[in-house]
Enzyme design. Structure first.
Site, PDB file in Angstrom:
ATOM      1  N   GLU A 446       0.853  -1.327   0.065  1.00  0.00           N
ATOM      2  CA  GLU A 446       0.011  -0.056   0.018  1.00  0.00           C
ATOM      3  C   GLU A 446       1.012   1.264   0.092  1.00  0.00           C
ATOM      4  O   GLU A 446       0.521   2.205   0.623  1.00  0.00           O
ATOM      5  CB  GLU A 446      -0.873  -0.093   1.188  1.00  0.00           C
ATOM      6  CG  GLU A 446      -2.200  -1.158   1.119  1.00  0.00           C
ATOM      7  CD  GLU A 446      -3.222  -1.086   2.071  1.00  0.00           C
ATOM      8  OE1 GLU A 446      -3.415  -0.060   2.735  1.00  0.00           O
ATOM      9  OE2 GLU A 446      -4.124  -1.875   2.015  1.00  0.00           O
TER      10      GLU A 446
HETATM   11  C1  LIG Z   1       3.275  -9.514  -0.108  1.00  0.00           C
HETATM   12  C2  LIG Z   1       2.693  -8.280  -0.919  1.00  0.00           C
HETATM   13  C3  LIG Z   1       1.386  -8.041  -1.231  1.00  0.00           C
HETATM   14  C4  LIG Z   1       1.014  -7.294  -2.053  1.00  0.00           C
HETATM   15  N1  LIG Z   1      -0.325  -7.204  -2.572  1.00  0.00           N
HETATM   16  C5  LIG Z   1      -0.819  -6.592  -3.554  1.00  0.00           C
HETATM   17  C6  LIG Z   1      -2.018  -6.718  -4.100  1.00  0.00           C
HETATM   18  O1  LIG Z   1      -2.933  -7.308  -3.800  1.00  0.00           O
HETATM   19  N2  LIG Z   1      -2.252  -5.961  -5.305  1.00  0.00           N
HETATM   20  C7  LIG Z   1      -1.373  -4.938  -6.077  1.00  0.00           C
HETATM   21  O2  LIG Z   1      -1.619  -4.375  -7.023  1.00  0.00           O
HETATM   22  N3  LIG Z   1      -0.084  -4.850  -5.431  1.00  0.00           N
HETATM   23  C8  LIG Z   1       0.245  -5.556  -4.272  1.00  0.00           C
HETATM   24  N4  LIG Z   1       1.522  -5.410  -3.860  1.00  0.00           N
HETATM   25  C9  LIG Z   1       2.432  -4.581  -4.526  1.00  0.00           C
HETATM   26  C10 LIG Z   1       2.915  -3.339  -3.495  1.00  0.00           C
HETATM   27  O3  LIG Z   1       1.860  -2.503  -3.177  1.00  0.00           O
HETATM   28  C11 LIG Z   1       4.207  -2.962  -4.111  1.00  0.00           C
HETATM   29  O4  LIG Z   1       5.160  -3.929  -3.724  1.00  0.00           O
HETATM   30  C12 LIG Z   1       4.735  -1.592  -3.480  1.00  0.00           C
HETATM   31  O5  LIG Z   1       3.845  -0.696  -4.322  1.00  0.00           O
HETATM   32  C13 LIG Z   1       6.109  -1.523  -4.272  1.00  0.00           C
HETATM   33  O6  LIG Z   1       6.569  -1.664  -5.160  1.00  0.00           O
HETATM   34  P1  LIG Z   1       7.833  -2.542  -5.540  1.00  0.00           P
HETATM   35  O7  LIG Z   1       7.683  -3.788  -4.371  1.00  0.00           O
HETATM   36  O8  LIG Z   1       7.899  -2.802  -7.074  1.00  0.00           O
HETATM   37  O9  LIG Z   1       9.075  -1.590  -5.118  1.00  0.00           O
HETATM   38  P2  LIG Z   1       9.684  -0.463  -5.843  1.00  0.00           P
HETATM   39  O10 LIG Z   1       8.943   0.314  -6.615  1.00  0.00           O
HETATM   40  O11 LIG Z   1      10.604  -1.347  -6.705  1.00  0.00           O
HETATM   41  O12 LIG Z   1      10.457   0.323  -4.737  1.00  0.00           O
HETATM   42  C14 LIG Z   1      11.677  -0.057  -4.172  1.00  0.00           C
HETATM   43  C15 LIG Z   1      12.135   0.845  -3.136  1.00  0.00           C
HETATM   44  O13 LIG Z   1      12.056   2.293  -3.865  1.00  0.00           O
HETATM   45  C16 LIG Z   1      11.624   3.061  -3.075  1.00  0.00           C
HETATM   46  N5  LIG Z   1      11.048   4.186  -4.069  1.00  0.00           N
HETATM   47  C17 LIG Z   1      10.570   4.020  -5.256  1.00  0.00           C
HETATM   48  N6  LIG Z   1      10.199   5.316  -5.869  1.00  0.00           N
HETATM   49  C18 LIG Z   1      10.669   6.111  -4.888  1.00  0.00           C
HETATM   50  C19 LIG Z   1      10.523   7.662  -4.865  1.00  0.00           C
HETATM   51  N7  LIG Z   1      10.103   8.166  -5.846  1.00  0.00           N
HETATM   52  N8  LIG Z   1      11.158   8.217  -3.920  1.00  0.00           N
HETATM   53  C20 LIG Z   1      11.766   7.550  -2.859  1.00  0.00           C
HETATM   54  N9  LIG Z   1      11.688   6.239  -2.850  1.00  0.00           N
HETATM   55  C21 LIG Z   1      11.250   5.581  -3.774  1.00  0.00           C
HETATM   56  C22 LIG Z   1      10.443   2.315  -2.401  1.00  0.00           C
HETATM   57  O14 LIG Z   1       9.858   3.261  -1.161  1.00  0.00           O
HETATM   58  C23 LIG Z   1      10.903   1.075  -2.006  1.00  0.00           C
HETATM   59  O15 LIG Z   1      11.532   1.226  -0.661  1.00  0.00           O
HETATM   60  C24 LIG Z   1       1.948  -6.582  -2.903  1.00  0.00           C
HETATM   61  C25 LIG Z   1       3.393  -6.455  -2.462  1.00  0.00           C
HETATM   62  C26 LIG Z   1       3.606  -7.331  -1.545  1.00  0.00           C
HETATM   63  C27 LIG Z   1       5.048  -7.591  -1.207  1.00  0.00           C
END
Ligand SMILES: Cc1cc2nc3c(=O)[nH]c(=O)nc-3n(C[C@H](O)[C@H](O)[C@H](O)COP(=O)(O)OP(=O)(O)OC[C@H]3O[C@@H](n4cnc5c(N)ncnc54)[C@H](O)[C@@H]3O)c2cc1C
Length: 751
Positions: A446
């Site tokens: 989220e």
């Molecule tokens: C167990 C689990 C359940 C989930 N359930 C769902 C679901 O039901 N439906 C769904 O659609 N998604 C779901 N998600 C997705 C979740 O919402 C995303 O993992 C989340 O939005 C982050 O994306 P990412 O993991 O690809 O991280 P990335 O986008 O790769 O980010 C990696 C790091 O970079 C940081 N970062 C990225 N951009 C910036 C910025 N501009 N400034 C500062 N920091 C930044 C982030 O804070 C993070 O620390 C789930 C994820 C998990 C792990």
């Protein structure tokens, strides 16, 4: 006279407002459509007051105290307890790697997926507060079960249907979702678009095709690859976000139609779903799904054709609700469990002949556990109250998502430290190990926390919740040039007055130690209202200084934006604590919690201001701001060790304050269950405390250490140091203590 006013006004428009409007147009960063929609989503609530520099505390204090209806309370005490009793977390996480089938059945049949669905569709239609209390209680028993329950009730098909679905879609799906006949999931995240979810590469092409026996159906061919989708592996109904294109212009002249949402039964030809990820050994269902050129009718778009291209806005609006409920509830549950269980453990476990909770180092950890839990619960309930009053406070929901999951991270880490080895050995006796493993999940979902802190909280707040910035931006984007200038002039001069007032007020209140600020309430809350008003004025001043001097570059200066977000967040957390303290009748025994939380928040605000000014690029401006905000130097100290000691003591001994703090967790009666065993042992240890002390002191001269407990008791009774009754109490306490400090062991699988 009127002519004079008119003349000076037209002079102002021509020589001040117009040139400034042109500069603003140049320096204001261009906003993408997705950014604009994210900003527009939700409503401004208490965040607006905190940005005003002069919060109207009356508004906060007039909000009703959180209250569950009789039906909601009965559900919590009945169905939720029944579900919790069915859940054996060790079996779920280590053996079965899933919830037991009877728990799935119970969840579906008893409305756990229908908390937000209106009764007219067969749902429970509970308040946000009840929803939060339900997730929180289940989380104290099994995080896997809590996640499984929370997803269908937050950002998912039901919420989207309720807000935007066509009547036909609602009538078809909502009763089925309410009855547990459908298991929903929602898929936004794709491998190439996580935090930057607006950049999803998944797409649909509008076309015509025969479908399920019908000829020439207007529909779209969807191609997507998603991952991390909670409940995905067992879902029967897939909510899908994709970008819609209409290259053959079958719908309109527009070819690029934007992010769109559809509901797709997972048994549709071409949907690949069912594989699982392993989220840090917490086996809730989450996994990838995909499809290539999967044809579905346009009727499957949520809200029908008129909602094409509105997907991002729809998601942002719904996120404002969900983000304020589920993860804050989960985090508070972890805090309460730690406060109750670890407090008890720290009193039961002795080392160096003292309960470990009496060592100052451990007290420090316990104070944080108690203080943070109090803050979390206060923010959780206040946010739910706002949601129940129809607010959609998007900035505040980001604050509680970020700060409550971060506070949980610290609380669980502290709890693990206090448990020592008992935290490390996983098994049914360990109450914290799975919560520890689950921390990064709440941090990441989220809206991952780094992004939420450094971009969302202040970035969105500065524009949405500031009294003038949004008006100025609206004026800039006004098409009619005269109206644009007129609106801009009004907003600009209002804004300048606002800055002047906040500068004067910041300096004056700093010099007079906030004493001249009108504040409601009586001691001990009164001074905190005054200091928070002062800090709100300072925050408003800093916000304007940052916006005026850094303008659009502030968007890239994430560390500065993060610190401004921290100030806003602590103003909110502190407001929530004041509200909670007073709502609960300002109990004297909760005063240490009040003082600790407020002093902590004020010192964190000061720390954030300090860090901001130290790193502010324009040094003369930073110098001037420091002089206006802290002319006499730093003012606020973090909570003292003495206060920390009082807080820690409250966790070590059963009391009303401890019960209030940990209210809402699942407490099984069976003392073979870990948390109940701790509670029971704590009572026995406290009951035996006096007798143990008598025995210890009385035996000093008798060198009975080598005789074991029974031998010492015998000598104690023989020498008249303790009575038979005392001996019984000591025996009971010793047995309970020995049971509590045991950890699980297992046969060696490699033998
Ligand atoms: C167990 C689990 C359940 C989930 N359930 C769902 C679901 O039901 N439906 C769904 O659609 N998604 C779901 N998600 C997705 C979740 O919402 C995303 O993992 C989340 O939005 C982050 O994306 P990412 O993991 O690809 O991280 P990335 O986008 O790769 O980010 C990696 C790091 O970079 C940081 N970062 C990225 N951009 C910036 C910025 N501009 N400034 C500062 N920091 C930044 C982030 O804070 C993070 O620390 C789930 C994820 C998990 C792990």
């Amino acid at each position: 006279m009127n002519q004079q006013v008119e003349q000076s006004r037209s002079w102002r428009l021509r020589w001040i407002s117009e040139p400034l409007l042109n500069i603003f147009r140049r320096v204001t960063p261009r906003m993408s459509q997705t950014e604009r929609e994210a900003l527009d989503a939700g409503s401004v609530w208490w965040d607006g007051e905190l940005f005003s520099g002069r919060p109207q505390w009356k508004k906060l204090r007039q909000l009703p105290a959180p209250h569950l209806s009789a039906e909601e309370q009965a559900f919590l005490d009945g169905s939720v307890d029944e579900l919790c009793a069915m859940l054996n977390d060790w079996e779920i996480t280590a053996e079965r790697e899933d919830l037991p089938p009877e728990a799935w059945e119970f969840i579906k049949k008893n409305g756990f997926f229908s908390l937000i669905i209106p009764k007219s569709y067969g749902g429970l239609d509970y308040s946000a507060l009840a929803h939060s209390a339900i997730v929180m209680k289940i989380a104290t028993r099994s995080i896997t079960a809590a996640v499984s329950v929370m997803v269908p009730n937050s950002l998912g098909p039901a919420k989207l249907l309720l807000e935007y679905g066509t009547e036909e879609q609602k009538n078809h799906y909502l009763p089925r979702l309410a009855a547990g006949e459908e298991v929903p999931c929602f898929a936004l995240t794709s491998p190439h678009a996580g935090s930057d979810a607006g950049a999803i590469p998944d797409y649909g092409i509008v076309c015509r095709q025969d479908f399920q026996g019908e000829k020439d159906v207007l529909g779209m061919r969807l191609t997507w690859e998603k991952r991390y989708i909670t409940l995905g592996p067992v879902a029967t109904l897939l909510g899908l976000a994709f970008k819609l294109y209409d290259p053959d212009q079958l719908l309109s002249d527009e070819k690029d139609r934007g992010i769109t949402l559809a509901l797709i039964p997972t048994d549709t030809d071409g949907v690949n779903i069912g594989r699982r990820h392993n989220p840090l050994n917490l086996p809730f269902m989450t996994g990838p799904n995909s499809g290539t050129d999967v044809f579905v009718p346009l009727d499957w778009i949520i809200g029908g054709q008129e909602r094409i291209g509105q997907g991002w806005r729809m998601l942002m609006e719904c996120l404002a609700d969900g983000r304020g409920i589920s993860l804050p509830a989960l985090s508070t549950g972890a805090g309460k469990l730690a406060a109750r269980g670890i407090g008890a453990y720290a009193r039961i476990r002795t080392q160096f002949k003292l309960p470990i909770g009496r060592f100052e180092g451990v007290e420090e950890a316990l104070a944080r556990i108690g203080g943070y839990t109090y803050m979390m619960d206060a923010a959780r309930t206040l946010t739910a109250t706002a949601l129940d009053r129809g607010e959609k406070p998007s900035v505040i929901s980001a604050i509680v998502k970020y700060h409550l999951t971060e506070r949980m991270r610290t609380v669980v880490n502290d709890a693990m430290d206090v448990l020592g080895g008992a935290g490390i050995c996983l098994g049914p006796r360990n109450i914290m190990g799975r919560a520890y493993q689950g921390i990064p999940i709440s941090i990441t979902v989220e809206g991952a926390n780094i992004l939420t802190r450094s971009m969302i909280i202040f970035g969105q707040g500065a524009i949405r919740s500031h009294p003038y910035v949004f008006k100025e931006m609206e004026a800039i984007s006004e098409e009619d040039p005269e109206l644009s200038l007129e609106k801009f002039d009004r907003a600009l001069f209002g804004h300048l007055r606002f800055v002047m007032m906040n500068s004067v007020r910041s300096l004056f209140h700093a010099l007079t130690s906030s004493l001249f600020i009108f504040a409601p309430g009586y001691s001990p809350a009164r001074r905190y209202y005054q200091h928070l008003t002062r800090m709100s004025a300072a925050f408003a001043l800093l916000t304007d200084a940052a916006l005026m001097t850094l303008g659009g570059t502030l968007k890239r200066k994430e560390s500065l934006s993060a610190r401004l977000g921290d100030i806003l967040s602590h103003l909110y957390l502190a407001s929530a604590v004041l509200k909670r303290f007073e709502d609960q009748g300002s109990p004297k025994s909760d005063q240490p919690l009040l003082h600790w939380s407020l002093q902590y928040s004020l010192s964190e605000i000061q720390k954030a201001i300090d860090g901001l000014l130290q790193n502010f690029p324009l040094r003369p401006v930073a110098f001037l701001l420091r002089w206006m905000i802290f002319p006499l130097g730093r003012h606020f100290s973090p909570p003292s060790d003495k206060l920390g000691h009082q807080l820690a003591e409250q966790l070590l001994i059963p009391s009303n304050s401890r019960d209030r703090l940990t209210e809402g967790i699942y407490l099984p009666k069976d003392t073979n269950e870990a948390i109940a065993r701790l509670d029971d042992a704590l009572n026995k240890v406290i009951r035996a405390d006096h007798a143990e002390r008598k025995l210890r002191q009385g035996l000093r001269d008798y060198k009975a250490d080598h005789r074991g407990l029974e031998g010492r008791l015998e000598v104690g009774i023989e020498k008249g140091i303790i009575s038979e009754q005392d001996a019984t109490l000591i025996r009971e306490a010793d047995a309970a203590r020995t049971d509590v400090i045991r950890v699980d062991d297992f046969p060696n699988q490699s033998d």
